[in-house]
Design a protein around this motif. Structure first.
Motif, PDB file in Angstrom:
ATOM      1  N   LEU A 164     -15.352  12.141  10.373  1.00 60.11           N
ATOM      2  CA  LEU A 164     -15.692  12.081   8.968  1.00 60.11           C
ATOM      3  C   LEU A 164     -14.446  11.245   8.119  1.00 60.11           C
ATOM      4  O   LEU A 164     -13.466  11.898   8.228  1.00 60.11           O
ATOM      5  CB  LEU A 164     -15.755  13.308   8.444  1.00 60.11           C
ATOM      6  CG  LEU A 164     -17.165  14.279   8.960  1.00 60.11           C
ATOM      7  CD1 LEU A 164     -17.209  15.550   8.545  1.00 60.11           C
ATOM      8  CD2 LEU A 164     -18.244  13.230   9.169  1.00 60.11           C
ATOM      9  N   LEU A 165     -14.619  10.283   7.427  1.00 59.80           N
ATOM     10  CA  LEU A 165     -13.548   9.637   6.642  1.00 59.80           C
ATOM     11  C   LEU A 165     -13.886   9.623   5.269  1.00 59.80           C
ATOM     12  O   LEU A 165     -15.073   8.954   4.778  1.00 59.80           O
ATOM     13  CB  LEU A 165     -13.467   8.172   7.407  1.00 59.80           C
ATOM     14  CG  LEU A 165     -12.884   8.167   8.806  1.00 59.80           C
ATOM     15  CD1 LEU A 165     -12.997   6.718   9.371  1.00 59.80           C
ATOM     16  CD2 LEU A 165     -11.510   8.715   9.006  1.00 59.80           C
ATOM     17  N   TYR A 166     -12.993   9.674   4.532  1.00 56.13           N
ATOM     18  CA  TYR A 166     -13.226   9.983   2.916  1.00 56.13           C
ATOM     19  C   TYR A 166     -12.537   8.950   2.097  1.00 56.13           C
ATOM     20  O   TYR A 166     -12.933   9.094   0.901  1.00 56.13           O
ATOM     21  CB  TYR A 166     -12.814  11.278   2.642  1.00 56.13           C
ATOM     22  CG  TYR A 166     -13.637  12.490   3.052  1.00 56.13           C
ATOM     23  CD1 TYR A 166     -14.838  13.021   2.311  1.00 56.13           C
ATOM     24  CD2 TYR A 166     -13.744  13.112   4.371  1.00 56.13           C
ATOM     25  CE1 TYR A 166     -15.686  14.094   2.818  1.00 56.13           C
ATOM     26  CE2 TYR A 166     -14.459  14.022   4.681  1.00 56.13           C
ATOM     27  CZ  TYR A 166     -15.561  14.334   4.091  1.00 56.13           C
ATOM     28  OH  TYR A 166     -16.526  15.395   4.617  1.00 56.13           O
ATOM     29  N   SER A 167     -11.540   8.333   2.620  1.00 54.07           N
ATOM     30  CA  SER A 167     -10.763   7.255   1.762  1.00 54.07           C
ATOM     31  C   SER A 167     -10.377   6.145   2.699  1.00 54.07           C
ATOM     32  O   SER A 167     -10.175   6.223   3.874  1.00 54.07           O
ATOM     33  CB  SER A 167      -9.739   7.707   1.098  1.00 54.07           C
ATOM     34  OG  SER A 167      -8.733   8.288   2.149  1.00 54.07           O
ATOM     35  N   PRO A 168     -10.425   4.940   2.024  1.00 54.86           N
ATOM     36  CA  PRO A 168      -9.891   3.772   2.803  1.00 54.86           C
ATOM     37  C   PRO A 168      -8.256   3.948   3.340  1.00 54.86           C
ATOM     38  O   PRO A 168      -8.214   3.490   4.642  1.00 54.86           O
ATOM     39  CB  PRO A 168      -9.701   2.631   1.646  1.00 54.86           C
ATOM     40  CG  PRO A 168     -10.849   3.055   0.680  1.00 54.86           C
ATOM     41  CD  PRO A 168     -10.781   4.498   0.724  1.00 54.86           C
ATOM     42  N   ARG A 169      -7.719   4.708   2.701  1.00 58.40           N
ATOM     43  CA  ARG A 169      -6.262   4.880   3.237  1.00 58.40           C
ATOM     44  C   ARG A 169      -6.564   5.663   4.370  1.00 58.40           C
ATOM     45  O   ARG A 169      -5.789   5.514   5.545  1.00 58.40           O
ATOM     46  CB  ARG A 169      -5.454   5.715   2.358  1.00 58.40           C
ATOM     47  CG  ARG A 169      -4.112   5.928   2.791  1.00 58.40           C
ATOM     48  CD  ARG A 169      -3.020   6.241   1.791  1.00 58.40           C
ATOM     49  NE  ARG A 169      -1.777   6.403   2.380  1.00 58.40           N
ATOM     50  CZ  ARG A 169      -0.712   7.329   2.123  1.00 58.40           C
ATOM     51  NH1 ARG A 169      -0.969   8.312   1.178  1.00 58.40           N
ATOM     52  NH2 ARG A 169       0.383   7.418   2.685  1.00 58.40           N
ATOM     53  N   ALA A 171      -8.936   5.936   6.323  1.00 59.80           N
ATOM     54  CA  ALA A 171      -9.527   5.067   7.505  1.00 59.80           C
ATOM     55  C   ALA A 171      -8.416   4.244   8.212  1.00 59.80           C
ATOM     56  O   ALA A 171      -8.330   4.069   9.393  1.00 59.80           O
ATOM     57  CB  ALA A 171     -10.667   4.467   6.980  1.00 59.80           C
ATOM     58  N   LYS A 172      -7.661   3.790   7.416  1.00 57.42           N
ATOM     59  CA  LYS A 172      -6.481   2.867   7.914  1.00 57.42           C
ATOM     60  C   LYS A 172      -5.394   3.467   8.791  1.00 57.42           C
ATOM     61  O   LYS A 172      -5.179   2.998   9.822  1.00 57.42           O
ATOM     62  CB  LYS A 172      -5.991   2.304   6.750  1.00 57.42           C
ATOM     63  CG  LYS A 172      -6.620   1.180   5.946  1.00 57.42           C
ATOM     64  CD  LYS A 172      -5.599   0.638   4.987  1.00 57.42           C
ATOM     65  CE  LYS A 172      -6.557  -0.242   3.898  1.00 57.42           C
ATOM     66  NZ  LYS A 172      -5.887  -0.831   3.003  1.00 57.42           N
ATOM     67  N   ILE A 173      -5.310   4.667   8.493  1.00 56.60           N
ATOM     68  CA  ILE A 173      -4.246   5.759   9.223  1.00 56.60           C
ATOM     69  C   ILE A 173      -5.039   6.027  10.536  1.00 56.60           C
ATOM     70  O   ILE A 173      -4.448   6.057  11.540  1.00 56.60           O
ATOM     71  CB  ILE A 173      -3.946   7.012   8.294  1.00 56.60           C
ATOM     72  CG1 ILE A 173      -3.232   6.491   7.304  1.00 56.60           C
ATOM     73  CG2 ILE A 173      -3.307   7.961   9.133  1.00 56.60           C
ATOM     74  CD1 ILE A 173      -2.927   7.846   6.242  1.00 56.60           C
ATOM     75  N   TRP A 174      -6.196   6.663  10.451  1.00 57.71           N
ATOM     76  CA  TRP A 174      -6.984   6.742  11.791  1.00 57.71           C
ATOM     77  C   TRP A 174      -6.966   5.645  12.525  1.00 57.71           C
ATOM     78  O   TRP A 174      -6.691   5.705  13.866  1.00 57.71           O
ATOM     79  CB  TRP A 174      -8.582   7.192  11.430  1.00 57.71           C
ATOM     80  CG  TRP A 174      -9.487   7.151  12.844  1.00 57.71           C
ATOM     81  CD1 TRP A 174     -10.290   6.440  12.931  1.00 57.71           C
ATOM     82  CD2 TRP A 174      -9.581   8.523  13.685  1.00 57.71           C
ATOM     83  NE1 TRP A 174     -10.881   7.025  14.039  1.00 57.71           N
ATOM     84  CE2 TRP A 174     -10.468   8.195  14.386  1.00 57.71           C
ATOM     85  CE3 TRP A 174      -8.645   9.653  13.666  1.00 57.71           C
ATOM     86  CZ2 TRP A 174     -10.659   9.069  15.359  1.00 57.71           C
ATOM     87  CZ3 TRP A 174      -8.729  10.437  14.586  1.00 57.71           C
ATOM     88  CH2 TRP A 174      -9.924  10.188  15.712  1.00 57.71           C
ATOM     89  N   ARG A 175      -7.462   4.487  12.116  1.00 63.97           N
ATOM     90  CA  ARG A 175      -7.338   3.152  13.058  1.00 63.97           C
ATOM     91  C   ARG A 175      -5.953   2.945  13.523  1.00 63.97           C
ATOM     92  O   ARG A 175      -5.905   2.701  14.715  1.00 63.97           O
ATOM     93  CB  ARG A 175      -7.723   1.991  12.208  1.00 63.97           C
ATOM     94  CG  ARG A 175      -7.727   0.523  12.706  1.00 63.97           C
ATOM     95  CD  ARG A 175      -7.976  -0.488  11.907  1.00 63.97           C
ATOM     96  NE  ARG A 175      -8.010  -1.690  12.584  1.00 63.97           N
ATOM     97  CZ  ARG A 175      -8.344  -2.795  12.079  1.00 63.97           C
ATOM     98  NH1 ARG A 175      -9.092  -3.081  10.988  1.00 63.97           N
ATOM     99  NH2 ARG A 175      -8.430  -4.172  12.963  1.00 63.97           N
ATOM    100  N   GLY A 176      -5.047   3.015  12.641  1.00 59.34           N
ATOM    101  CA  GLY A 176      -3.756   2.694  13.347  1.00 59.34           C
ATOM    102  C   GLY A 176      -3.147   3.890  14.420  1.00 59.34           C
ATOM    103  O   GLY A 176      -2.630   3.270  15.428  1.00 59.34           O
ATOM    104  N   LEU A 177      -3.436   5.006  14.171  1.00 60.69           N
ATOM    105  CA  LEU A 177      -3.216   6.201  15.125  1.00 60.69           C
ATOM    106  C   LEU A 177      -3.820   5.835  16.358  1.00 60.69           C
ATOM    107  O   LEU A 177      -3.371   5.881  17.672  1.00 60.69           O
ATOM    108  CB  LEU A 177      -3.389   7.480  14.684  1.00 60.69           C
ATOM    109  CG  LEU A 177      -2.416   8.008  13.461  1.00 60.69           C
ATOM    110  CD1 LEU A 177      -2.938   9.098  13.076  1.00 60.69           C
ATOM    111  CD2 LEU A 177      -0.929   7.896  13.838  1.00 60.69           C
TER     112      LEU A 177
END
Length: 228
Positions: A164-169, A171-177
């Motif tokens: 579950l992703l609630y903000s663009p930021r 989502a970017k952190i999740w993608r980066g990790l």
């Protein structure tokens, strides 16, 4: 569950009551700032685009007598719990900006915008462009997570069904990790349930994404049930 710990508890309990097994992986850690000064003005309204903006207010702030505008159920609940005369409009930053432009008068007084150091949208800029005197006060920092923690193993072994992703930021952190851990191929087929199109746009093309019908908790939970 990727929300900060302050927001994740009640939602995690709700998900577990629905029969889901939940792993909390806060992608942001909320850190209130010390010594923040809020101008002593006769505010036409207070705008808050997150519950954290309300929670991070210094004690004895003296703002509860002013009309307070929030973006959705989470920020509304936090504002009401803190004693504000709050109402929710718009669902996100752009929606709240549209409401203010349509319903408030730039000549009726300044607007106080309670925010974090980083924001998903430019409420201040939109209101200033419409002629409002908007004063933004950054009350907290949201520090990104540095590792995936225990969820890395679940992702690697195929034990993760949805994120579950609630903000663009976030989502970017999740993608980066995920990419940093070499698990992008394992993450791609996992259902990524996003609160808005802007959130989904922060993920790579080809990842399994779905966007809730509206930017609120009820809609993203409905999306989860539809795709379960």
């Amino acid at each position: 569950m990727t929300r900060p710990e302050e927001d994740a508890g009640p939602l995690t309990a709700k998900l577990e009551a629905m029969g889901h097994e939940v792993v909390m992986v806060p992608l942001l850690s909320i850190r209130p700032r010390d010594g923040v000064a809020i101008p002593d003005l006769r505010w036409q309204a207070i705008a808050a685009t997150s519950a954290n903006g309300i929670r991070a207010l210094p004690k004895a702030h003296g703002l509860t007598s002013f009309r307070t505008l929030t973006v959705g159920p989470q920020s509304l609940k936090a504002a009401q719990a803190a004693g504000f005369m709050a109402e929710a409009h718009g669902g996100d930053v752009n929606g709240l900006a549209a409401f203010i432009r349509a319903e408030l008068d730039p000549k009726a007084g300044p607007i106080l915008y309670l925010s974090g150091a980083e924001t998903a949208g430019d409420l201040e800029g939109q209101l200033k462009a419409a002629g409002f005197d908007c004063r933004r006060v950054a009350l907290y920092d949201a520090a990104p997570a540095e590792t995936l923690g225990a969820i890395a193993r679940e992702l690697d072994t195929g034990g993760l069904d949805a994120v579950l992703l609630y903000s663009p930021r976030s989502a970017k952190i999740w993608r980066g990790l995920v990419e940093g851990a070499g698990l992008a191929a394992k993450a791609a087929p996992v259902r990524h349930l996003c609160l808005s199109r802007n959130v989904a746009a922060a993920l790579p093309d080809g990842w399994n994404t779905a966007v809730s019908a509206s930017p609120d908790e009820a809609a993203i939970l409905e999306l989860l049930e539809q795709t379960a």
